[in-house]
Design an enzyme around this catalytic site. Sequence first.
Site, PDB file in Angstrom:
ATOM      1  N   GLU A  51       0.833  -1.198  -0.093  1.00 26.07           N
ATOM      2  CA  GLU A  51      -0.041  -0.093  -0.018  1.00 26.07           C
ATOM      3  C   GLU A  51       0.921   1.238   0.043  1.00 26.07           C
ATOM      4  O   GLU A  51       0.465   2.352  -0.623  1.00 26.07           O
ATOM      5  CB  GLU A  51      -1.013   0.171   1.369  1.00 26.07           C
ATOM      6  N   TYR A 134      -6.889   6.427   4.083  1.00 27.63           N
ATOM      7  CA  TYR A 134      -6.723   5.407   3.184  1.00 27.63           C
ATOM      8  C   TYR A 134      -6.036   4.128   3.701  1.00 27.63           C
ATOM      9  O   TYR A 134      -6.385   2.687   3.378  1.00 27.63           O
ATOM     10  CB  TYR A 134      -6.369   5.956   1.676  1.00 27.63           C
ATOM     11  N   ASP A 152      -9.418   4.718  -2.891  1.00 27.80           N
ATOM     12  CA  ASP A 152      -8.487   5.163  -4.005  1.00 27.80           C
ATOM     13  C   ASP A 152      -8.835   5.785  -5.034  1.00 27.80           C
ATOM     14  O   ASP A 152      -9.944   6.009  -5.307  1.00 27.80           O
ATOM     15  CB  ASP A 152      -7.262   4.003  -4.040  1.00 27.80           C
TER      16      ASP A 152
END
Length: 306
Positions: A51, A134, A152
């Site tokens: 990520e 996020y 996203d």
Amino acid sequence: MTATTSTPQAPDAPDASHSLHAPVIAWFESHARDLPWRRPEAGPWGVMVSEFMLQQTPVSRVLPVYEQWLARWPRPADLAKEPPGEAVRAWGRLGYPRRALRLHGAAVAITERHGGDVPRKHAQLLALPGIGEYTAAAVASFAYGQRHAVLDTNVRRVFARAATGVQYPPNATTAAERKLARALLPEDEERAARWAAASMELGALVCTAKNEDCARCPIAGQCTWRLAGKPAHEGPARRGQTYAGTDRQVRGKLLAVLREAVAPVPQAALDRVWDEPVQRARALDGLVSDGLVEPLPGGLYRLPLS
């Protein structure tokens, strides 16, 4: 992305919006890419590393660096005991190298606060350095199968088109988008996690920013934007990020010299990478200010040791 004049709203009919789940998840089961961070052996740490790396960086560039990173640092504690400069060195040419420092900082915090295991709770993830909303939601969802709205750029674009009827989402994530994402979440936790991954993959492979492939889209028949005739983006012109000649390019060239060096680098060696002295000095000062470069006496520089 540039903001549109329309603002996403939560669907009026939840049953209709939730009918998106089955076709998107079924498509994902058949078309999802076999990526290393999706495999069981990746574990929560592998998911977290991916990520960080995938932010503003395409999968093709991330794959080799990810594999090398996990081979060298298979657990957060392995990275935490290294100097932060080694994280910057291993980051290579992924760009936005402050992400490497943040990931190193997260590894240190995980080691010190959580016994070396990536925490399960969203609030604990969000409390780690370098972790925003996020990333916390993505790790909780993808690593632990929890129910979170994971927004996203790809997901936001899918939702903007399918549910809201506009070509592109606003430039920055809005409260309306978060409300919409929560409204679209399946109630079942495992299905919600699958939906998060599936909607993201759909945006990456089919509902792309340019040249969307509606013929391959499993929800083309329900897409509000397509059914409206694909109205054009109404906001200011969208512009891609430039790189050549920017301070980002200069910073990258300076860091490349330092990554390759086994000893501190003299100023003269850095001066050779860019002819324009004012921009070069500004880029170097920025690297020092960001903690990516450590100045030493005698006009020497190195990657940070602490």
